[in-house]
Design an enzyme around this catalytic site. Structure first.
Site, PDB file in Angstrom:
ATOM      1  CB  ILE A  67     -13.625  32.730 -18.030  1.00 51.84           C
ATOM      2  CG1 ILE A  67     -14.434  34.019 -17.881  1.00 51.84           C
ATOM      3  CG2 ILE A  67     -13.134  31.932 -16.807  1.00 51.84           C
ATOM      4  CD1 ILE A  67     -15.140  34.693 -18.901  1.00 51.84           C
ATOM      5  CE1 TYR A  68     -10.769  31.512 -13.491  1.00 48.18           C
ATOM      6  CE2 TYR A  68      -8.443  30.375 -13.774  1.00 48.18           C
ATOM      7  CZ  TYR A  68      -9.864  30.284 -13.127  1.00 48.18           C
ATOM      8  OH  TYR A  68     -10.143  29.616 -12.387  1.00 48.18           O
ATOM      9  N   GLY A  69      -9.159  36.717 -16.867  1.00 44.05           N
ATOM     10  CA  GLY A  69      -8.773  37.972 -17.534  1.00 44.05           C
ATOM     11  C   GLY A  69      -9.046  37.941 -19.072  1.00 44.05           C
ATOM     12  CG  LEU A  70     -12.813  38.895 -20.085  1.00 42.62           C
ATOM     13  CD1 LEU A  70     -13.266  40.108 -20.098  1.00 42.62           C
ATOM     14  CD2 LEU A  70     -13.913  37.808 -20.103  1.00 42.62           C
ATOM     15  CE  LYS A 129     -10.139  25.729 -13.796  1.00 45.51           C
ATOM     16  NZ  LYS A 129      -9.214  26.877 -13.852  1.00 45.51           N
TER      17      LYS A 129
END
Length: 322
Positions: A60-63, A88
């Site tokens: 999810i970080y930075g999609l 993750k």
């Protein structure tokens, strides 16, 4: 740098982990304060030079763009076998049935997507980013076990949930002979200590390592009360630590730091490392001094009097981050 085992597992990790939520493509609408690929690469080079070989990111970080940036760094600054790579799964990546959550479909789809972005055929630690109340824990744990057996992950971990939820998932793994979690990535710092009430006791009993995020409370513990940064002003998560009743905690950190002649951040991270359940706090970096400063914390050993002074102002809080 110091190295230790992650809980009771055989996996050796650096005592400081590089958190990669600060790296990503801002055009994808995740964090407007993130550093792009070109800006982020020097931090990975610096991490390798400092011996920080434990890198933590998430789909999810930075999609997805954080994983891409980490993948680029893996090719340029280290051999794959030198790095303990963690990512993750859970949060929404797209609208399809495999785009979020911890169903078998989502886990199988998202591990392959993460590996493609990271440019590797396995991760060392695959973590569930949150508990999924809509999916039976047996389905999740069997799918994670199959990811490990397929060679796509070496170990599995969890993050941010109630102790009873974590215990339920571990019990399901034990009943069926599936892979157990070796780590818990939870929020832990001088301003949010609720993990001490239940989760840390469970981790100690089960031999699970804690790799806490936000050891500096989104930077609030790194500067005197009232001082703000661009990230703090634009990070809604950081505002959880802007509660007037917590000012005495920040003041205590400032006093201990002043007495020692060291930065406040050193004191705050040293306190986290003092907890025997903690394996490696996860530290983000957006300025050149952040990682060297954090590594220097390993030489800071707080006295009993300093620990009492730091802990005394704390009062019960609602757990956050679940």
């Amino acid at each position: 740098m110091e190295y230790t085992r992650l809980g009771n597992s055989g996996l050796k990790v650096s005592r400081i982990a590089l958190g990669c939520m600060s790296f990503g493509d801002t055009s994808r609408g995740f964090n407007e304060w993130s550093l792009g690929d070109e800006e982020a690469q020097p931090f990975f080079k610096q991490a390798v030079e400092l011996g920080i070989t434990f890198w933590d990111t998430a789909n999810i970080y930075g999609l997805g763009s954080s994983e891409e940036i980490v993948g680029h760094a893996l090719k340029h600054y280290a051999r794959r076998e030198e790095i303990v790579l963690a990512t993750k799964v859970h949060f929404k990546m797209h609208d399809g049935p495999g785009g979020s959550g911890l169903s078998r479909k989502a886990i199988m789809e998202q591990i392959d997507s993460s590996l493609t972005r990271l440019g590797t055929d396995y991760v060392d630690l695959y973590q569930i980013h949150r508990f999924d109340p809509e999916t039976a824990v047996e389905e999740t744990m069997e799918a994670l076990h199959d990811v490990v057996k397929a060679g796509k992950a070496r170990y599995i971990g969890a993050s941010s949930m109630w102790a009873w939820q974590f215990a339920k998932m571990q019990h399901a793994a034990d009943l069926h002979g599936w892979t157990r979690f070796v780590s818990m990535q939870n929020q832990y710092n001088l301003m949010q200590r609720e993990e001490e009430r239940e989760m840390f006791g469970l981790l100690a009993d089960q031999g699970v390592g804690s790799i806490p995020y936000s050891p500096l409370a989104k930077g609030r513990l790194a500067r005197p009360w009232g001082e703000h940064t661009h990230r703090f002003d634009n990070d809604p998560v950081g505002r959880r630590f802007d509660i007037d009743s917590d000012r005495p905690i920040v003041d205590a950190v400032q006093q201990v730091a002043k007495g020692r002649g060291i930065p406040m951040a050193h004191v705050a991270v040293a306190w986290v490392l003092h907890n025997p359940v903690v394996t490696a706090p996860i530290v983000g970096a957006t300025k050149p001094h952040h990682l060297p400063d954090t590594v220097a914390v390993l030489d800071v050993k707080l006295t009993d009097d300093e620990i009492r002074a730091l802990e005394e102002p704390y009062g019960p809080h609602l757990p956050t981050g679940f």
